[in-house]
Scaffold this motif. Sequence first.
Motif: not given
Length: 217
Positions: A72-91
């Motif tokens: 559960k913790t790993l899934a949440m941290v991976e989600f935060l990482q994917e969200r951050r990478e998505g924002k960076k790519a969008a920027s």
Amino acid sequence: MSTQAADKQERNPRGIPKAPFIADVAEFLGPDPNPENALKEFQTALAKYRYMDHNLTQRRRGLEDKIPDIKKTLAMVEFLQERREGKKAASDDGDDLDEEDLEDGEDKAKPLTTTFELNDTLYAEAQLEDTDTVYLWLGANVMLSYKLPAAISLLRSKLGSAQSSLTTVIEDLEFLREQITVMEVNTARVYNWDVKRRRELREKEAKEGKAIDTKAG
């Protein structure tokens, strides 16, 4: 069982001794049989096997509780990482985005609203701002901060280790239960052999007594 025999005893990969199956009780006890000592040794071995079984059963329960929490913790941290990478790519691609993509980017830029567990039945709502750091409980009331990639690497390592340990514990439990069964069978075989031997001795003594009485008469 002698110390030398114990040293030569076959063991599983974790060093748990294999219980020898007694096919021939008379041969096992030797020319001067002492079933009482053999039964005491069996009971001692059984007590050790059951103690190990109890400890490993508790460890298995602990791992089975721990693994879902790590996942559960790993899934949440991976989600935060994917969200951050998505924002960076969008920027990085901001100049090429149309109006609809810009609206999606604005949605991703908003803080993430979620719930977190306070205890088993109590949850609270919180907003997560964009961050590259998470805090992980390491046990014994110790919490450390990690960058997202480091946290993912650590959690994956811990998950793999816990899953490997659980597999090993299950194998050891199966092995232990086989040895407990073998020792219980050995105990029954020696006990029954001793009962039969004592009965035969009594019958022999009774016959010899009758023969002496007949000669005396």
